[in-house]
Write a protein that holds these residues in place. Structure first.
Motif, mmCIF file in Angstrom:
data_model
loop_
_atom_site.group_PDB
_atom_site.id
_atom_site.type_symbol
_atom_site.label_atom_id
_atom_site.label_comp_id
_atom_site.label_asym_id
_atom_site.label_seq_id
_atom_site.Cartn_x
_atom_site.Cartn_y
_atom_site.Cartn_z
ATOM 1 N N ALA A 224 0.708 -1.157 0.053
ATOM 2 C CA ALA A 224 -0.132 -0.055 0.101
ATOM 3 C C ALA A 224 0.987 1.174 0.178
ATOM 4 C CB ALA A 224 -0.805 0.096 1.267
ATOM 5 N N GLY A 225 2.031 1.130 0.525
ATOM 6 C CA GLY A 225 2.920 2.323 0.425
ATOM 7 C C GLY A 225 3.663 2.506 -0.693
ATOM 8 N N SER A 226 3.954 1.370 -1.454
ATOM 9 C CA SER A 226 4.607 1.255 -2.733
ATOM 10 C C SER A 226 4.111 0.440 -3.749
ATOM 11 C CB SER A 226 6.041 0.971 -2.361
ATOM 12 O OG SER A 226 6.714 1.682 -1.565
ATOM 13 N N PRO A 227 2.672 0.783 -4.310
ATOM 14 C CA PRO A 227 2.004 -0.203 -5.044
ATOM 15 C C PRO A 227 2.487 -0.065 -6.492
ATOM 16 C CG PRO A 227 0.777 1.758 -4.924
ATOM 17 C CD PRO A 227 2.085 2.147 -4.122
ATOM 18 N N ASP A 228 3.660 -0.681 -6.686
ATOM 19 C CA ASP A 228 4.259 -0.622 -8.047
ATOM 20 C C ASP A 228 5.325 -1.702 -8.182
ATOM 21 O OD1 ASP A 228 6.437 0.556 -6.957
ATOM 22 O OD2 ASP A 228 5.724 2.603 -7.489
ATOM 23 N N LEU A 229 5.822 -2.064 -9.153
ATOM 24 C CA LEU A 229 6.733 -3.166 -9.469
ATOM 25 C C LEU A 229 8.303 -2.698 -8.586
ATOM 26 C CD1 LEU A 229 6.468 -4.093 -13.196
ATOM 27 C CD2 LEU A 229 5.994 -5.550 -11.156
ATOM 28 N N GLU A 230 8.596 -1.529 -8.661
ATOM 29 C CA GLU A 230 9.706 -1.127 -7.863
ATOM 30 C C GLU A 230 9.533 -1.386 -6.252
ATOM 31 O OE1 GLU A 230 12.209 2.941 -6.676
ATOM 32 O OE2 GLU A 230 10.852 2.794 -8.547
ATOM 33 N N GLY A 231 8.339 -1.095 -5.674
ATOM 34 C CA GLY A 231 7.969 -1.453 -4.471
ATOM 35 C C GLY A 231 7.772 -3.059 -4.278
ATOM 36 N N VAL A 232 7.362 -3.938 -5.159
ATOM 37 C CA VAL A 232 7.469 -5.006 -5.139
ATOM 38 C C VAL A 232 8.743 -5.606 -5.033
ATOM 39 C CG1 VAL A 232 6.766 -7.461 -5.986
ATOM 40 C CG2 VAL A 232 5.128 -5.540 -5.937
ATOM 41 N N ALA A 233 9.576 -5.118 -5.717
ATOM 42 C CA ALA A 233 10.998 -5.404 -5.819
ATOM 43 C C ALA A 233 11.880 -5.343 -4.457
ATOM 44 C CB ALA A 233 11.906 -4.723 -6.949
ATOM 45 N N ARG A 234 11.332 -4.052 -3.929
ATOM 46 C CA ARG A 234 12.061 -3.772 -2.664
ATOM 47 C C ARG A 234 11.524 -4.845 -1.513
ATOM 48 N NH1 ARG A 234 10.887 1.587 -3.891
ATOM 49 N NH2 ARG A 234 9.358 1.850 -2.537
ATOM 50 N N LEU A 235 10.188 -5.190 -1.491
ATOM 51 C CA LEU A 235 9.714 -6.087 -0.582
ATOM 52 C C LEU A 235 10.145 -7.508 -0.757
ATOM 53 C CD1 LEU A 235 7.539 -7.043 1.650
ATOM 54 C CD2 LEU A 235 5.818 -7.176 -0.310
ATOM 55 N N ALA A 236 10.664 -7.860 -2.196
ATOM 56 C CA ALA A 236 11.347 -9.182 -2.263
ATOM 57 C C ALA A 236 12.678 -9.205 -1.610
ATOM 58 C CB ALA A 236 11.771 -9.397 -3.849
ATOM 59 N N GLY A 237 13.314 -7.853 -1.740
ATOM 60 C CA GLY A 237 14.532 -7.807 -0.944
ATOM 61 C C GLY A 237 14.383 -8.018 0.454
ATOM 62 N N VAL A 238 13.553 -7.300 1.292
ATOM 63 C CA VAL A 238 13.197 -7.606 2.786
ATOM 64 C C VAL A 238 13.087 -9.183 3.100
ATOM 65 C CG1 VAL A 238 11.499 -7.201 4.656
ATOM 66 C CG2 VAL A 238 12.196 -5.357 2.886
ATOM 67 N N TRP A 239 12.196 -9.809 2.151
ATOM 68 C CA TRP A 239 11.963 -11.301 2.502
ATOM 69 C C TRP A 239 13.226 -12.217 2.335
ATOM 70 C CZ3 TRP A 239 8.281 -13.898 4.902
ATOM 71 C CH2 TRP A 239 7.037 -13.225 5.226
#
Length: 297
Positions: A53-68
């Motif tokens: 919800a804070g970064s609702p785009d592919l760039e945000g998903v890539a950062r979320l993947a990095g967290v995981w």
């Protein structure tokens, strides 16, 4: 989106370390041009929903993947001799939530839910077992409340109410998405470890496995009672799955498998196919091990 009355929601289920699976689903859905009007999440799904919800785009998903990919079990469930001592001093919970709170705070830069770029709704559970939908207020506290597994983490008090894991609630995030006006819902399940070689180890491992089963059965029920007028689609859960929700060593593999599986599901018409409860039905992959033959006299 046609700009009319259609409203699309992404619903993020809970599931411990299996939350990594939702990252691959998100990437595939965004690649296919599917975007939500709002998101609803519970437990670890609340963390993923809030980050998205804070970064609702592919760039945000890539950062979320990095967290995981960088997560280790100790980042979420630090267990040591101190844990046993903590249980003696504070019998309400086994794990100090400080590590998880620090992780959530570092991952979510917006202080209140209202500041998210997408409308965000987080599910928690009160002491009566009823679902509490958190759509405003402090982001970190709301996510921590949604992820507060009873007995593992302490309850989080919000507005004077002790709240725990949203997965325990009688109300699922799928039902809440409907009540919030969604006419098209994409469920992002974590699934459950349907092919474990051995039973989960430890108290927390057993608890997390049981919760993932509970989530799946709740989703099955909600899918069955969802009116056909609602476009309900569910990204494919990984199957067979041998990873315990207490095991954080395979997050990268889970993301890649989910990305490939969701892309294939989309290619085969998943974006228009109505979800069915049987997709989460209990099943077995392994035959019972044969007992060794007794030695002859």
């Amino acid at each position: 989106m046609d700009g009319g009355s259609e409203r699309t929601a992404f619903v993020f289920a809970g599931g411990g370390s299996l939350g990594a699976i939702q990252v691959g689903m998100l990437q595939a859905l965004l690649e296919a041009g599917v975007t939500p009007d709002f998101v609803v999440g519970t437990s670890v799904g609340a963390l993923n929903a809030a980050f998205f919800a804070g970064s609702p785009d592919l760039e945000g998903v890539a950062r979320l993947a990095g967290v995981w990919r960088g997560l280790r079990r100790n980042d979420v469930f630090p267990l040591s001799l101190g844990s046993a001592l903590r249980l003696l001093r504070n019998p309400d919970s086994l794990v100090d939530p400080a590590n998880l709170r620090a992780l959530v705070a570092a991952s979510l830069p917006f202080a209140t839910i209202e500041e998210a770029r997408l409308p965000l709704h987080v599910m928690a559970t009160d002491t009566a077992g009823m679902g509490v939908l958190l759509s405003s207020g402090p982001t970190v506290d709301s996510v921590m409340a949604s992820a507060a597994i009873p007995g593992v983490f302490p309850p989080v008090v919000l507005d004077g109410r002790p709240l725990v894991d949203g997965a325990i609630s009688a109300n699922t995030p799928l039902r809440q998405a409907r009540e919030l006006g969604a006419t098209r819902i994409f469920v992002l399940p974590t699934g459950y470890a349907c092919d474990l070689e051995d039973p989960p180890r430890g108290v927390i491992g057993h608890a997390l496995h049981a919760i993932t089963l509970l989530i799946a059965w709740q989703l099955m029920h909600e899918i069955e009672v969802t009116p056909e007028t609602v476009g309900l689609h569910m990204a494919p859960a990984l199957c067979p799955l041998r990873v315990s929700p207490f095991d954080f060593s395979a997050t990268g593999e889970l993301i890649e498998r989910s990305l490939a599986g969701t892309r294939q599901w989309i290619e085969r018409g998943g974006l228009t196919r109505q979800a069915r409860a049987r997709e989460l039905a209990p099943h077995r992959h392994r035959k019972p091990r044969a007992k060794p033959a007794q030695a002859r006299a």
